[in-house]
Design an enzyme around this catalytic site. Sequence first.
Site, PDB file in Angstrom:
ATOM      1  N   GLU A  69      -5.645   4.597  -9.050  1.00  0.00           N
ATOM      2  CA  GLU A  69      -6.511   3.498  -8.646  1.00  0.00           C
ATOM      3  C   GLU A  69      -7.283   3.822  -7.373  1.00  0.00           C
ATOM      4  O   GLU A  69      -6.786   4.524  -6.485  1.00  0.00           O
ATOM      5  CB  GLU A  69      -5.668   2.233  -8.447  1.00  0.00           C
ATOM      6  CG  GLU A  69      -5.061   1.787  -9.770  1.00  0.00           C
ATOM      7  CD  GLU A  69      -4.234   0.511  -9.688  1.00  0.00           C
ATOM      8  OE1 GLU A  69      -4.207  -0.223 -10.669  1.00  0.00           O
ATOM      9  OE2 GLU A  69      -3.623   0.259  -8.649  1.00  0.00           O
ATOM     10  N   CYS A  73     -10.865   3.285  -0.557  1.00  0.00           N
ATOM     11  CA  CYS A  73      -9.453   3.659  -0.438  1.00  0.00           C
ATOM     12  C   CYS A  73      -9.117   4.571  -1.618  1.00  0.00           C
ATOM     13  O   CYS A  73      -9.196   4.160  -2.773  1.00  0.00           O
ATOM     14  CB  CYS A  73      -8.632   2.370  -0.452  1.00  0.00           C
ATOM     15  SG  CYS A  73      -6.866   2.642  -0.391  1.00  0.00           S
ATOM     16  N   CYS A 133       4.207   8.527  -6.401  1.00  0.00           N
ATOM     17  CA  CYS A 133       4.544   9.048  -5.070  1.00  0.00           C
ATOM     18  C   CYS A 133       6.034   9.311  -5.026  1.00  0.00           C
ATOM     19  O   CYS A 133       6.830   8.534  -5.548  1.00  0.00           O
ATOM     20  CB  CYS A 133       4.164   8.051  -3.979  1.00  0.00           C
ATOM     21  SG  CYS A 133       4.510   8.656  -2.310  1.00  0.00           S
ATOM     22  N   CYS A 166       9.080   4.558  -0.755  1.00  0.00           N
ATOM     23  CA  CYS A 166       9.306   3.493   0.227  1.00  0.00           C
ATOM     24  C   CYS A 166       9.695   2.221  -0.508  1.00  0.00           C
ATOM     25  O   CYS A 166       9.190   1.928  -1.589  1.00  0.00           O
ATOM     26  CB  CYS A 166       8.052   3.259   1.054  1.00  0.00           C
ATOM     27  SG  CYS A 166       7.566   4.733   1.965  1.00  0.00           S
ATOM     28  N   CYS A 168       6.929  -0.507  -1.649  1.00  0.00           N
ATOM     29  CA  CYS A 168       5.651  -0.020  -2.176  1.00  0.00           C
ATOM     30  C   CYS A 168       5.678   0.113  -3.694  1.00  0.00           C
ATOM     31  O   CYS A 168       6.564   0.765  -4.250  1.00  0.00           O
ATOM     32  CB  CYS A 168       5.323   1.320  -1.535  1.00  0.00           C
ATOM     33  SG  CYS A 168       3.866   2.106  -2.243  1.00  0.00           S
ATOM     34  N   GLY A 179      -0.018   7.474  -3.486  1.00  0.00           N
ATOM     35  CA  GLY A 179       0.410   8.826  -3.127  1.00  0.00           C
ATOM     36  C   GLY A 179       0.497   9.089  -1.640  1.00  0.00           C
ATOM     37  O   GLY A 179      -0.014   8.334  -0.816  1.00  0.00           O
ATOM     38  N   GLU A 180       1.184  10.185  -1.303  1.00  0.00           N
ATOM     39  CA  GLU A 180       1.336  10.628   0.081  1.00  0.00           C
ATOM     40  C   GLU A 180       0.399  11.832   0.269  1.00  0.00           C
ATOM     41  O   GLU A 180       0.702  12.940  -0.215  1.00  0.00           O
ATOM     42  CB  GLU A 180       2.809  10.995   0.337  1.00  0.00           C
ATOM     43  CG  GLU A 180       3.071  11.712   1.642  1.00  0.00           C
ATOM     44  CD  GLU A 180       2.413  11.084   2.852  1.00  0.00           C
ATOM     45  OE1 GLU A 180       2.680   9.916   3.165  1.00  0.00           O
ATOM     46  OE2 GLU A 180       1.594  11.766   3.502  1.00  0.00           O
ATOM     47  N   SER A 212      -3.686   8.499   5.989  1.00  0.00           N
ATOM     48  CA  SER A 212      -2.506   7.684   6.275  1.00  0.00           C
ATOM     49  C   SER A 212      -1.285   8.402   5.716  1.00  0.00           C
ATOM     50  O   SER A 212      -1.281   8.832   4.562  1.00  0.00           O
ATOM     51  CB  SER A 212      -2.657   6.313   5.598  1.00  0.00           C
ATOM     52  OG  SER A 212      -1.484   5.543   5.766  1.00  0.00           O
ATOM     53  N   LEU A 214       4.763   3.258   9.974  1.00  0.00           N
ATOM     54  CA  LEU A 214       6.012   3.254  10.744  1.00  0.00           C
ATOM     55  C   LEU A 214       7.021   2.249  10.159  1.00  0.00           C
ATOM     56  O   LEU A 214       8.126   2.620   9.796  1.00  0.00           O
ATOM     57  CB  LEU A 214       5.713   2.949  12.215  1.00  0.00           C
ATOM     58  CG  LEU A 214       6.903   3.131  13.154  1.00  0.00           C
ATOM     59  CD1 LEU A 214       7.319   4.582  13.252  1.00  0.00           C
ATOM     60  CD2 LEU A 214       6.607   2.566  14.541  1.00  0.00           C
ATOM     61  N   HIS A 215       6.664   0.986  10.160  1.00  0.00           N
ATOM     62  CA  HIS A 215       7.412  -0.083   9.483  1.00  0.00           C
ATOM     63  C   HIS A 215       8.760  -0.459  10.085  1.00  0.00           C
ATOM     64  O   HIS A 215       9.406  -1.394   9.593  1.00  0.00           O
ATOM     65  CB  HIS A 215       7.641   0.223   7.993  1.00  0.00           C
ATOM     66  CG  HIS A 215       6.401   0.595   7.262  1.00  0.00           C
ATOM     67  ND1 HIS A 215       5.275  -0.175   7.255  1.00  0.00           N
ATOM     68  CD2 HIS A 215       6.085   1.701   6.527  1.00  0.00           C
ATOM     69  CE1 HIS A 215       4.340   0.408   6.535  1.00  0.00           C
ATOM     70  NE2 HIS A 215       4.793   1.543   6.098  1.00  0.00           N
TER      71      HIS A 215
HETATM   72  N1  SAH Z   1       1.430   7.282   1.455  1.00  0.00           N
HETATM   73  C1  SAH Z   1       0.624   6.937   2.558  1.00  0.00           C
HETATM   74  C2  SAH Z   1      -0.682   6.275   2.178  1.00  0.00           C
HETATM   75  C3  SAH Z   1      -0.651   5.260   1.069  1.00  0.00           C
HETATM   76  S1  SAH Z   1       0.175   3.771   1.404  1.00  0.00           S
HETATM   77  C4  SAH Z   1       1.397   6.073   3.535  1.00  0.00           C
HETATM   78  O1  SAH Z   1       2.470   5.622   3.196  1.00  0.00           O
HETATM   79  O2  SAH Z   1       0.914   5.907   4.640  1.00  0.00           O
HETATM   80  C5  SAH Z   1      -1.013   2.899   2.414  1.00  0.00           C
HETATM   81  C6  SAH Z   1      -0.397   1.811   3.300  1.00  0.00           C
HETATM   82  O3  SAH Z   1       0.032   0.685   2.531  1.00  0.00           O
HETATM   83  C7  SAH Z   1       0.808   2.315   4.060  1.00  0.00           C
HETATM   84  O4  SAH Z   1       0.771   1.899   5.394  1.00  0.00           O
HETATM   85  C8  SAH Z   1       1.914   1.629   3.324  1.00  0.00           C
HETATM   86  O5  SAH Z   1       3.057   1.556   4.094  1.00  0.00           O
HETATM   87  C9  SAH Z   1       1.323   0.292   2.985  1.00  0.00           C
HETATM   88  N2  SAH Z   1       2.037  -0.425   1.959  1.00  0.00           N
HETATM   89  C10 SAH Z   1       2.750   0.095   0.945  1.00  0.00           C
HETATM   90  N3  SAH Z   1       3.267  -0.890   0.184  1.00  0.00           N
HETATM   91  C11 SAH Z   1       2.859  -2.049   0.724  1.00  0.00           C
HETATM   92  C12 SAH Z   1       3.043  -3.435   0.362  1.00  0.00           C
HETATM   93  N4  SAH Z   1       3.715  -3.775  -0.733  1.00  0.00           N
HETATM   94  N5  SAH Z   1       2.465  -4.364   1.132  1.00  0.00           N
HETATM   95  C13 SAH Z   1       1.730  -4.021   2.209  1.00  0.00           C
HETATM   96  N6  SAH Z   1       1.528  -2.741   2.595  1.00  0.00           N
HETATM   97  C14 SAH Z   1       2.078  -1.769   1.856  1.00  0.00           C
HETATM   98 FE1  SF4 Z   2       4.001   4.103  -1.038  1.00  0.00          FE
HETATM   99 FE2  SF4 Z   2       2.947   5.594   0.958  1.00  0.00          FE
HETATM  100 FE3  SF4 Z   2       5.600   5.248   0.763  1.00  0.00          FE
HETATM  101 FE4  SF4 Z   2       4.330   6.738  -1.049  1.00  0.00          FE
HETATM  102  S1  SF4 Z   2       4.542   7.175   1.135  1.00  0.00           S
HETATM  103  S2  SF4 Z   2       5.925   5.228  -1.458  1.00  0.00           S
HETATM  104  S3  SF4 Z   2       2.397   5.633  -1.234  1.00  0.00           S
HETATM  105  S4  SF4 Z   2       4.056   3.648   1.170  1.00  0.00           S
END
Ligand code: SAH
Ligand code: SF4
Length: 396
Positions: free
Chosen positions: A90, A103, A110, A114, A117, A166-167, A198, A221-222
Site C-alpha cells: 500500500e 507514504c 514486516c 511490533c 502494527c 515494512g522496515e 522511519s 520509540l514508543h
Molecule cells: N517500519 C518503520 C516504518 C513504518 S511504520 C517504523 O516502524 O518506523 C510507520 C509509523 O507508524 C511508525 O512510527 C510506527 O510505529 C507507526 N505505527 C505502526 N502501527 C501503528 C498503529 N496501529 N497506530 C499508529 N501508529 C502506528
Molecule cells: Fe510495523 Fe514498522 Fe514495526 Fe514493521 S517496524 S512492525 S512496519 S511499526
Amino acid sequence: MVNLLQFDRAGLGDFCEQLGEKRFRATQLFRWIHQRGERDPAAMTDLAKSLRDKLATSAVIEALPVASEQVAADGTIKWLFDVGAGDAIETVFIPEPGRGTLCLSSQAGCAVNCRFCATGHQGFSRNLGTAEILAQLWHAEFELRRRLALAPGERAITNVVMMGMGEPLQNYAALVPALRAMLDDHGYGLSRRRVTVSTSGVVPMIERLRDDCPVALAVSLHAPDDALRDELVPLNRKYPIAELFAACRSYLERAPRDFVTLEYCMLDGVNDSPEQAGALLALVRGDGRAAPGLACKINLIPFNPFPASGLHRSPPERVAAFAAVLQEGGIVTTVRKTRGDDIAAACGQLAGEVQDRTRVAERSVRAVPVRIERRVAAPASRRSGPAPVAPVRSAP
Ligand code: SAH
Ligand code: SF4
C-alpha cells in the site's frame, strides 16, 4: 527485459555502458523517466536514435499494477499495488495545503512484528526491489499530475516518508538507490529534508545511512525504557535504547536536520501515563545519566486500531497531558493528525495482502510474554499457492 525503474542515475549510466552507449546519456534518459513520466523510448525524441533502438529491445519502464484505489473523505488516497505471488503493498498520498506527502512501502509485510502494527501482524513476505519502491512514487506523481492538470514543472509530491509497510532499514540495498533517485536534481529533485526514513531502530543501518545517503530520520520509540520497548518493538532486544540513541546522535552529525523525530504511538494504559511522559522527558534530555540525551522532536501518534490488535487508543485528554509534560520540559511535541482512517490508510493500518513467509523459528524468537494472538494473514486456501490479489477490505 530490464526494468529501468530499478536504477538510480549512476546505475542507469552503467546500464547505458553495457549497451555500448555513453554514460552521460543516462541523464537524459533519467529525466524522461522521472521528470516527464515517459514510458516509451520511441517518444524520447532528444535521445540518440541508437540508444532508443537498443532500449526498445532490451528495456522497459514498468510500473506496478494497481489492484485498487480508495479516496478518503479528507482527500487522502490509498493505492494497493499487486507485487505478485499473492502479495500486495500500500501507498498513501496525503494532500495538505502547499504540500503533498507520499507514504511509501519498503517491504511486503514486516519481520519486526511490533505489537501495535497491522503490517507487523501479517508477518514478513519479502523485500521490495528498488523498482517497486520507485514505481509507487512514479505512479503517484504522474497520475496526480494528470488528474490535477499541473503545469509542466509543477510537482504533485513534495515530501516522501518511508512510513508505509515494512522496515526500510531491513531492505537497505534496495532503499538507497531509491532515495538517490528521489534526491537527484534530474529525478524528483526533493531536498534531503523532505525525504524521511522511519525506522524501528536498526542501529548498524542508521550508521550506514548516515554515510551513504543522509536524509531526515524518524525513529519509532514508543516506550521510555527498555523493559516496555522490548515488548512493543521486539527489535529493541537486539538494539536497546542506549545504542539506538548513540546511533541517532552520530547520525545527526551528517543529517539535513538538527534533530531526530521520535514517533510514539499512544496506547491506552500501556505507555501513556504522566510518569511515562516524565521518564521519556528525562531520557531525551539525558537527565541524571552519564550519557547525553538526544536532540529530538516528539511526534505522538494516536494508536490506529486494527482488527485483532487487542489494544486501544489513548483518550485525547491523556495524549494532551502527555504532550504537556514534554512541552513544559522544553521538547517540541506534536500530536499527529490521523488522516485517511476511514479507508484504513492511517499509520499502522496498512496491511495490503501478504503471504506470511516468516519462518516459524524466527517467530518464536520474537514472541514476547504479553503478546496477543497473531492474526492469520490470509485464509488457509490462499496458503497453498498464489491467488489473485483481493481488493482492499472496506472501511472499518
Ligand atoms: N517500519 C518503520 C516504518 C513504518 S511504520 C517504523 O516502524 O518506523 C510507520 C509509523 O507508524 C511508525 O512510527 C510506527 O510505529 C507507526 N505505527 C505502526 N502501527 C501503528 C498503529 N496501529 N497506530 C499508529 N501508529 C502506528
Ligand atoms: Fe510495523 Fe514498522 Fe514495526 Fe514493521 S517496524 S512492525 S512496519 S511499526
